[in-house]
Scaffold this motif. Structure first.
Motif, PDB file in Angstrom:
ATOM      1  N   ASN A   1      -0.601 -16.433 -11.755  1.00 41.24           N
ATOM      2  CA  ASN A   1      -0.782 -17.716 -12.119  1.00 41.24           C
ATOM      3  C   ASN A   1      -2.627 -18.349 -11.987  1.00 41.24           C
TER       4      ASN A   1
ATOM      5  N   ASN B   1      -7.103 -25.915 -12.665  1.00 33.89           N
ATOM      6  CA  ASN B   1      -6.799 -25.176 -13.785  1.00 33.89           C
ATOM      7  C   ASN B   1      -6.975 -25.474 -15.222  1.00 33.89           C
TER       8      ASN B   1
ATOM      9  N   ALA C   1      -2.032 -18.219 -16.032  1.00 31.94           N
ATOM     10  CA  ALA C   1      -0.430 -19.763 -16.590  1.00 31.94           C
ATOM     11  C   ALA C   1      -1.118 -19.922 -17.482  1.00 31.94           C
TER      12      ALA C   1
END
Lengths: 629, 99
Positions: free
Chosen positions: A486, A58, A489
């Motif tokens: 998500n 991420n 995010a």
């Protein structure tokens, strides 16, 4: 991380546009194919980048590329750099994906236009500029793309500029956008003056050191920029007229992508708005006003494209409202933006398909009963319709209900006001979209026998079908396991949902559905069960009349800005002629007049000169004599 | 004899010369009037030298004569040239500055 292929995302469509414009008529036969292929190529690179992003963790997903050092003045350095992160990839895929579909659609839609090549050149230029807008890694790079899409919008609205009203519409859009652009340039200047940097990363890093006042000023100026580009109150008046452009343009630029640039700007600047609550509140209020404003206008429009344009304005109002609700709302604003990109582009293409079959008729009172003749158009339009009014499980249900829910949960009187406005907007949306569908596809035929409605070719309904597929599935895909939240995010800081909420998601959904059913049934009673008059009825309430005149937005602009501006210009012209030119001419007249007077003394006779010398000498002597006496 | 009388004669001669320059058209006559004015000035110089009892005025008178001699040479040459080209010695005809 760096990547060297980002530049090709922009370079491909830019190259296409350059080739088509420079090659001129020579590329008439293959220009549209090249443009479509390059746009698809850009989409391919976007997909490749996306798959590479997915394979990374991420924090590592954002990639950047420095192109060259653009400005280097003392301590002020701006690189022309590109940045692709979780937020921009959403836009890249939307722009190139929907853009490519609309390129394909336009091949058929514009096939009878002898200037089709120029259309595709502008379309490719738009794709390049819009990609630069979302890929730029600083406000200054964004600004270049921002101006580029403004230019593309101007060129494409005025594409049929042989009609003076269309050319005027293009100018109107350009000028309204310039007002917003001024806001963006002021925001950049304030950011540079207070923070000393204009890059997103730099501003984000230094934002905490700046005063709230400076951040509020930057936020408000960014909001001004967003209102201009995204047709938000009070700079919304240009969007209705922008429908003068060919329908694919309305679908791509004035529904799916360019007009959402304001939402991108606000979301991208989340670190500024989160630190400036006043500016953030202004964003939410502007969004709420616009969503009602657009919806009310949408109820009264008979022109199918203008009704859809008013709807676009209203839906972008939802996105701006979502972005104005802070960390809780950014992801839903972007989600609504993406789902809206599917269903609104699909409906615009459907409207274009209807116009294609009806000899470019846009008045919905001259349609009626078209579902028999255009079954595919009806089906795709219908799916978009179900998505926009928020019927589960279509896309709009997920994104719009979430915004309404977040608005209610914003807390206090603010939350209730914004939430009620958003709910009311949902009801009105259901009413006017049902009206559009019924007037166009249901009821009895109201067109004359000259029109021969027919289904559009595959090149047109293919893209429509794909977009309809998006309108059906995208909402579920984005919300499944909070995928989009998500995903975004790392870019937009988020607070966990479901905390101290006023209304639970279930109650909001039920409320919204009840209101939607109410709106739909009202429209069904008024337009399906009752006869629709072919001429515009005049015995209507004052509200309908106001809505038909776009709630007086043009009248207001003319009274508040245009006429005073014209008077000021006239006064300045008069002052210029009387005072400045008068002074210059007066000096010239003085010089030439005194010259003319003195010229008579020059007789050309030596004797007369001698006499003047004599008289002068006598006068001199007399003067000396008088003094000494 | 009173020296002032010479000054009156000088003034009279100068006035005659000045009026002649202004009113006459023939270049030769105008020229002669200029000479008259120069000599009126000479007379005044010599008279003042006599009155003051020094030689300075007389010296200046000699200078004037020398300058006048040069001036006559140049002036006559110009007049002759103009006469040759225009077949006229009238100063009013030579008014090219005006046109």
């Amino acid at each position: 991380m760096t990547s060297n292929s980002l530049v090709y995302l922009i370079a491909l469509p830019l190259f296409g546009s350059a080739v088509l414009l420079l090659a001129g008529r020579r590329s008439d036969r293959w220009g549209h194919l090249l443009a479509t292929a390059l746009s698809a190529g850009s989409f391919g690179i976007g997909l490749m980048q996306f798959s590479q992003m997915l394979s990374r963790s991420n924090e590592q997903r954002a990639v950047s590329q420095k192109l060259f050092s653009w400005i280097s003045v003392g301590s002020f350095e701006v690189d022309a750099g590109l940045m692709l992160d979780q937020l921009s990839i959403c836009f890249v895929l939307l722009i190139t994906g929907v853009g490519t579909l609309i390129h394909i659609y336009s091949i058929a839609y514009m096939s009878h236009d002898h200037d089709r090549r120029r259309f595709f050149a502008f379309l490719n230029f738009f794709i390049a500029a819009m990609l630069l807008l979302v890929l730029g890694d600083s406000y200054l790079n964004l600004y270049v793309g921002w101006e580029g899409v403004g230019l593309a919008s101007y060129l494409l609205i005025g594409f049929w500029n042989q009609k003076p009203t269309y050319a005027t519409a293009a100018k109107k859009a350009f000028i309204a956008n310039r007002v917003g652009d001024m806001g963006l340039s002021l925001a950049i200047m304030i950011a540079f003056a207070t923070l000393g940097t204009v890059s997103f990363a730099g501003v984000k890093e230094h934002a905490s050191q700046a005063s709230t006042g400076a951040l509020t000023a930057i936020g408000i100026m960014l909001l001004v920029a967003a209102t201009g580009k995204s047709a938000q109150f009070p700079l919304q008046s240009w969007l209705g007229d922008a429908m003068a452009g060919p329908t694919p343009v309305s679908a791509l630029i004035h529904a799916a992508t360019m007009v959402t640039a304001g939402v991108y700007l606000i979301t991208r600047s989340n670190f500024i708005f989160d630190a400036a609550p006043t500016a953030q509140l202004c964003v939410a209020i502007i969004g709420a006003i616009t969503l009602l404003f657009g919806a009310v206008i949408g109820m009264a429009k008979d022109d199918i494209k203008k009704a859809l344009a008013a709807s676009t304005m209203s839906q972008i109002g939802y996105m701006v409202l979502g972005a104005g609700l802070g960390p809780a709302g950014y992801a839903f604003a972007i989600m609504h933006l993406l789902t809206h990109g599917f269903f609104k582009a699909g409906m615009f293409l459907g409207a274009g398909s209807v116009m294609h079959g009806m000899d470019d008729e846009v008045n919905m009172r001259r349609y009626g009963g078209l579902s028999k003749f255009m079954p595919i158009t009806f089906a795709t339009f219908g799916l978009g319709y179900l998505a926009i009014i928020g019927v589960p499980p279509f896309a709009g249900f997920y994104s719009k209900d979430k915004i309404i829910e977040v608005a209610f949960n914003a807390g206090g009187i603010k939350g209730i006001t914004l939430g009620v406005a958003a709910l009311l907007g949902a009801a009105i949306t259901a009413f006017y979209m049902t009206r559009v569908v019924i007037l166009t596809f249901a009821g009895s035929k109201r067109w004359d026998d000259k029109a021969h409605p027919h289904e559009s070719p595959f090149l047109m309904w293919g893209p429509m079908a794909l977009l309809a597929l998006g309108s059906v599935t995208s909402g579920f895909l984005f919300t499944h396991g909070d995928a989009l939240r998500n995903w975004l995010a790392p870019v937009v800081e988020q607070i966990p949902a479901h905390e101290g909420e006023l209304l639970s998601p279930m109650i909001v959904s039920i409320l919204a559905l009840v209101l939607v059913v109410l709106g739909v049934s009202l429209a069904v009673i008024k337009y399906f069960l009752n006869e629709v008059p072919e001429t515009v009825p005049e015995n209507v309430t004052i509200f309908t009349k106001l809505a038909r005149r776009d709630l007086l937005q043009d009248a207001f602009n003319e009274a508040a800005f245009m006429r005073p501006g014209q008077s000021l210009t006239r006064a300045l012209v008069k002052t210029d002629v009387a005072v400045i030119d008068g002074a210059v001419r007066g000096i010239a007249r003085l010089a030439s007049g005194s010259g003319k007077a003195l010229r008579t003394t020059q007789t050309g006779f030596v004797r007369s000169y001698a006499m003047w010398i004599l008289l002068g000498a006598i006068a001199l002597i007399a003067a000396i004599w008088m003094v000494t006496l | 004899m009173n020296a002032a009388n010479y000054l009156y004669v000088s003034a009279l001669l100068f006035t005659i010369g000045a009026i002649g320059v202004v009113v006459r058209r023939n270049a030769i006559v105008v020229f002669m009037c200029v000479e008259l004015m120069l000599n009126a000035a000479n007379l005044a110089f010599v008279t003042f030298a006599r009155i003051n009892g020094n030689l300075e005025g007389q010296v200046v008178a000699f200078f004037t004569m020398v300058v006048a001699a040069c001036e006559v040479v140049v002036g006559l040459a110009i007049i002759v040239t103009i006469y040759r080209s225009r077949r006229s010695a009238s100063v009013d005809d030579a008014s090219l500055l005006k046109r």
